[in-house]
Write a protein that holds these residues in place. Structure first.
Motif: not given
Length: 378
Positions: A237-241, A257-262, A275-277
């Motif tokens: 998890x990074x922020x809201x993603x 928030x919703x589980x919606x695929x980005x 994850x980095x940067x």
């Protein structure tokens, strides 16, 4: 439970050999002008044949101490500065999952379906609690709770101070799945669970009620082996993603928030993510190392140099991505282009779990129990 798991493992190996060739690990290329790696200290910690079955037991760093656990039940504390052992305890249990930590406790799961809480300062047993079955993911502490995942698909919350049960959540388990379960990930008031059916579910930390469920990958194929889609790598998890990947499946970015695929990519793996940067790093099912753009999933680079070498999950360290392999080597790949620029072998036994990083030093433990502290020499 163990005979059932061993039978399933044999079935998987037989199916693999019947359905296609077993790939030879890629030979390591000679390195010229490699960056040096300095060993600061190394110690031997206990290991046994049971560690071949419970191969994902991981050390944990807390303050200036590193703690290790062996499947035979030996837990040790070592000083980060020089590796000196501070204490050692021998438990009367086969440890199947750990280590976790919370407050002043170390948390372990056993093959007989128990959770043990030890005092961090001396290893004394603080409490022991029964859960539904064999524990296959490190217990995770959050606030006043311990979240525990069992091999039968049950997730339970226990009181951190006493071990008393608080809530329980059950998920379906397919006829055949990878041995293991992703460690729960706590983010704010959510518990994120990767499931053996290819889904990711978000539960309320307070009562275990499902908030949303997302499909990471849909099973395909005719046989149980072909349809395995375990989400065995812990989401990041990074922020809201949320970033998550699945065996024989995809890697996705989801809204927390919703589980919606980005965004999503047809690129599966079961070891883990780093994850980095602006970059996301993963090892796929063929042990290729990938760097993806975190905002879009676009490929930044791909390395086949370590293909089929049974890599550990990646970890970001000092401008590099570090992975371990089945021969006990650690490999440093540059974050910018994926070039392998450093290599170090602990010994000939494999490295299954991702190394740990603290203040510019990397700590790695292999399957024979060798624990070593390393630093890049620039």
């Amino acid at each position: 439970m163990r005979p059932l798991w061993l039978a399933l493992m044999a079935l998987m190996l037989g199916a693999c050999s019947a359905s296609g060739p077993i790939h030879e690990p890629t030979a390591l290329e000679p390195m010229s002008g490699a960056t040096g790696v300095k060993s600061l200290w190394s110690v031997s910690t206990p290991a046994s044949d049971k560690d071949e079955i419970y191969a994902d037991l991981r050390p944990v760093l807390v303050d200036e101490v590193i703690y290790t656990v062996a499947a035979e039940g030996v837990v040790q504390a070592h000083r980060l500065e020089d590796g000196r052992r501070l204490w050692k305890v021998e438990l009367d249990s086969v440890i199947s999952a750990g280590l976790g930590q919370g407050a002043d406790l170390l948390l372990l799961g056993t093959a007989k379906g128990e959770v043990l809480a030890l005092d961090r300062k001396d290893g004394a047993l603080r409490w022991r609690s029964r859960v539904s079955s064999e524990v296959l993911a490190p217990p995770v502490a959050a606030n006043t709770l311990v979240i525990v995942r069992s091999g039968d698909g049950v997730t339970q919350a226990l009181n951190l101070a006493t071990g008393e049960p608080v809530w329980r959540y059950s998920s379906p388990v397919p006829a055949l799945s990878l041995r293991g379960a992703a460690a729960p990930v706590i983010s704010d008031d959510l518990v994120l669970l990767g499931l053996a059916n290819g889904h990711l579910v978000a539960l309320s930390l307070f009562d275990g009620v499902s908030q949303w469920e997302a499909t990471v990958v849909t099973p395909q194929g005719r046989t149980d082996l072909e349809r395995m889609v375990d989400v065995d790598a812990a989401p990041v998890v990074v922020g809201d993603v949320i970033y998550v990947t699945a065996h024989q499946g995809r890697v996705l970015a989801l809204s927390k928030l919703t589980g919606t695929t980005l965004w999503s990519r047809d690129l599966g793996g079961s070891t883990g993510l780093a994850v980095t940067g602006d970059s996301l790093y993963l090892v796929d099912d063929a042990d290729q190392v990938w760097a993806l753009d975190r905002s879009s999933g676009a490929t930044l680079w791909q390395s086949e140099k370590l293909k089929y070498r049974r890599l550990s999950a990646p970890v970001a360290y000092d401008g590099a991505v570090v992975v371990g392999d089945f021969e006990g080597y650690l490999h440093w790949l540059s974050q910018g282009e994926g070039r392998i620029f450093a290599r170090y072998q602990l010994d000939e036994d494999g490295i299954r779990v991702a190394p740990l990083v603290r203040k510019g030093i990397l700590y790695s433990r292999n399957r024979s129990g060798r624990l070593e502290a390393l630093r890049l020499v620039k």
